[in-house]
Scaffold this motif. Structure first.
Motif, PDB file in Angstrom:
ATOM      1  N   GLU A   1       0.707  -1.094  -0.233  1.00  0.00           N
ATOM      2  CA  GLU A   1       0.070   0.058   0.236  1.00  0.00           C
ATOM      3  C   GLU A   1       1.011   1.104  -0.126  1.00  0.00           C
ATOM      4  OE1 GLU A   1      -2.109  -2.877   2.971  1.00  0.00           O
ATOM      5  OE2 GLU A   1       0.068  -2.170   2.338  1.00  0.00           O
ATOM      6  N   SER A   2       0.438   2.348  -0.738  1.00  0.00           N
ATOM      7  CA  SER A   2       1.028   3.433  -0.439  1.00  0.00           C
ATOM      8  C   SER A   2      -0.250   4.755  -0.522  1.00  0.00           C
ATOM      9  CB  SER A   2       1.941   3.840  -1.421  1.00  0.00           C
ATOM     10  OG  SER A   2       1.444   3.669  -2.722  1.00  0.00           O
ATOM     11  N   GLY A   3       0.534   5.846  -0.320  1.00  0.00           N
ATOM     12  CA  GLY A   3      -0.729   7.131  -0.450  1.00  0.00           C
ATOM     13  C   GLY A   3      -1.142   7.488   0.745  1.00  0.00           C
TER      14      GLY A   3
ATOM     15  N   ARG B   1      -5.697   9.178  -1.859  1.00  0.00           N
ATOM     16  CA  ARG B   1      -6.036   8.427  -2.717  1.00  0.00           C
ATOM     17  C   ARG B   1      -4.983   7.513  -2.135  1.00  0.00           C
ATOM     18  NH1 ARG B   1      -5.502   6.981  -9.107  1.00  0.00           N
ATOM     19  NH2 ARG B   1      -3.356   7.401  -8.883  1.00  0.00           N
ATOM     20  N   LEU B   2      -5.273   6.175  -1.854  1.00  0.00           N
ATOM     21  CA  LEU B   2      -4.516   5.134  -1.398  1.00  0.00           C
ATOM     22  C   LEU B   2      -4.386   4.107  -2.653  1.00  0.00           C
ATOM     23  CD1 LEU B   2      -6.178   3.972   1.996  1.00  0.00           C
ATOM     24  CD2 LEU B   2      -4.141   5.752   1.336  1.00  0.00           C
TER      25      LEU B   2
ATOM     26  N   ASN C   1      -1.969  -3.852 -12.426  1.00  0.00           N
ATOM     27  CA  ASN C   1      -1.923  -4.531 -11.301  1.00  0.00           C
ATOM     28  C   ASN C   1      -2.198  -3.795  -9.776  1.00  0.00           C
ATOM     29  OD1 ASN C   1      -2.060  -7.228 -11.320  1.00  0.00           O
ATOM     30  ND2 ASN C   1      -0.285  -7.726 -10.719  1.00  0.00           N
ATOM     31  N   THR C   2      -3.061  -2.811  -9.889  1.00  0.00           N
ATOM     32  CA  THR C   2      -3.260  -1.941  -8.703  1.00  0.00           C
ATOM     33  C   THR C   2      -4.745  -1.712  -8.475  1.00  0.00           C
ATOM     34  OG1 THR C   2      -1.088  -0.792  -9.518  1.00  0.00           O
ATOM     35  CG2 THR C   2      -2.590   0.201  -7.926  1.00  0.00           C
ATOM     36  N   VAL C   3      -4.887  -1.465  -7.304  1.00  0.00           N
ATOM     37  CA  VAL C   3      -6.307  -1.156  -6.658  1.00  0.00           C
ATOM     38  C   VAL C   3      -5.920  -0.005  -5.922  1.00  0.00           C
ATOM     39  CG1 VAL C   3      -8.174  -1.642  -5.013  1.00  0.00           C
ATOM     40  CG2 VAL C   3      -6.967  -3.639  -6.819  1.00  0.00           C
ATOM     41  N   TYR C   4      -7.089   0.790  -6.143  1.00  0.00           N
ATOM     42  CA  TYR C   4      -7.242   2.301  -5.497  1.00  0.00           C
ATOM     43  C   TYR C   4      -8.317   2.524  -4.681  1.00  0.00           C
ATOM     44  CZ  TYR C   4      -4.033   3.171  -9.484  1.00  0.00           C
ATOM     45  OH  TYR C   4      -3.393   3.068 -10.334  1.00  0.00           O
ATOM     46  N   LEU C   5      -8.164   3.362  -3.602  1.00  0.00           N
ATOM     47  CA  LEU C   5      -9.266   3.893  -2.868  1.00  0.00           C
ATOM     48  C   LEU C   5      -9.085   5.379  -2.788  1.00  0.00           C
ATOM     49  CD1 LEU C   5     -11.568   2.820  -1.022  1.00  0.00           C
ATOM     50  CD2 LEU C   5      -9.882   3.402   1.093  1.00  0.00           C
TER      51      LEU C   5
END
Length: 128
Positions: free
Chosen positions: A6-8, A19-20, A77-81
């Motif tokens: 995770e990052s952000g 935004r994560l 290959n990334t998911v965001y929140l």
């Protein structure tokens, strides 16, 4: 098993946005349902949102509906929140999770035990 990073996270004032991101390696994200969870000090880990691996169905905790949006970019290959209108009560460590068998839809009840792979977490702090 998929590895998640995770990052952000960070410090933001109430009303602000963050935004994560959750980057996966070791497996393709499109083979997994993805979830975001959070844990504040002294509290249990609670489900925030999930997104299905196939049809993109999503689910949100009542506390974040209308403010948070989950999305996925399988090519990256990334998911965001995306988190908007943040409140001090959103302060927590946010975790990304993945599971190849979990089915996410509007009726889902997010339970941490249903997800097999986890990231290390990213801190989100919302000041009042």
């Amino acid at each position: 098993q998929v590895k998640l990073v995770e990052s952000g996270g960070g410090l933001v004032q109430a009303g602000g946005s963050l935004r994560l991101s959750c980057a996966a390696s070791g497996s393709t994200l499109d083979a997994h349902a993805m979830g975001w969870f959070r844990q504040a000090p002294g509290n249990e880990r609670e489900g925030v949102s999930c997104i299905n691996r196939s049809d993109g169905s999503t689910n949100y905790a009542d506390s974040v509906k209308g403010r948070f949006t989950i999305s996925r970019d399988n090519a990256r290959n990334t998911v965001y929140l995306q988190m908007n209108s943040l409140k001090p009560e959103d302060t927590a460590v946010y975790y990304c999770a993945a599971d190849p068998d979990y089915y996410c839809d509007s009726e889902s009840i997010l339970v941490a035990q249903d997800f097999r792979s986890w990231g290390q977490g990213t801190q989100v702090t919302v000041s009042s």
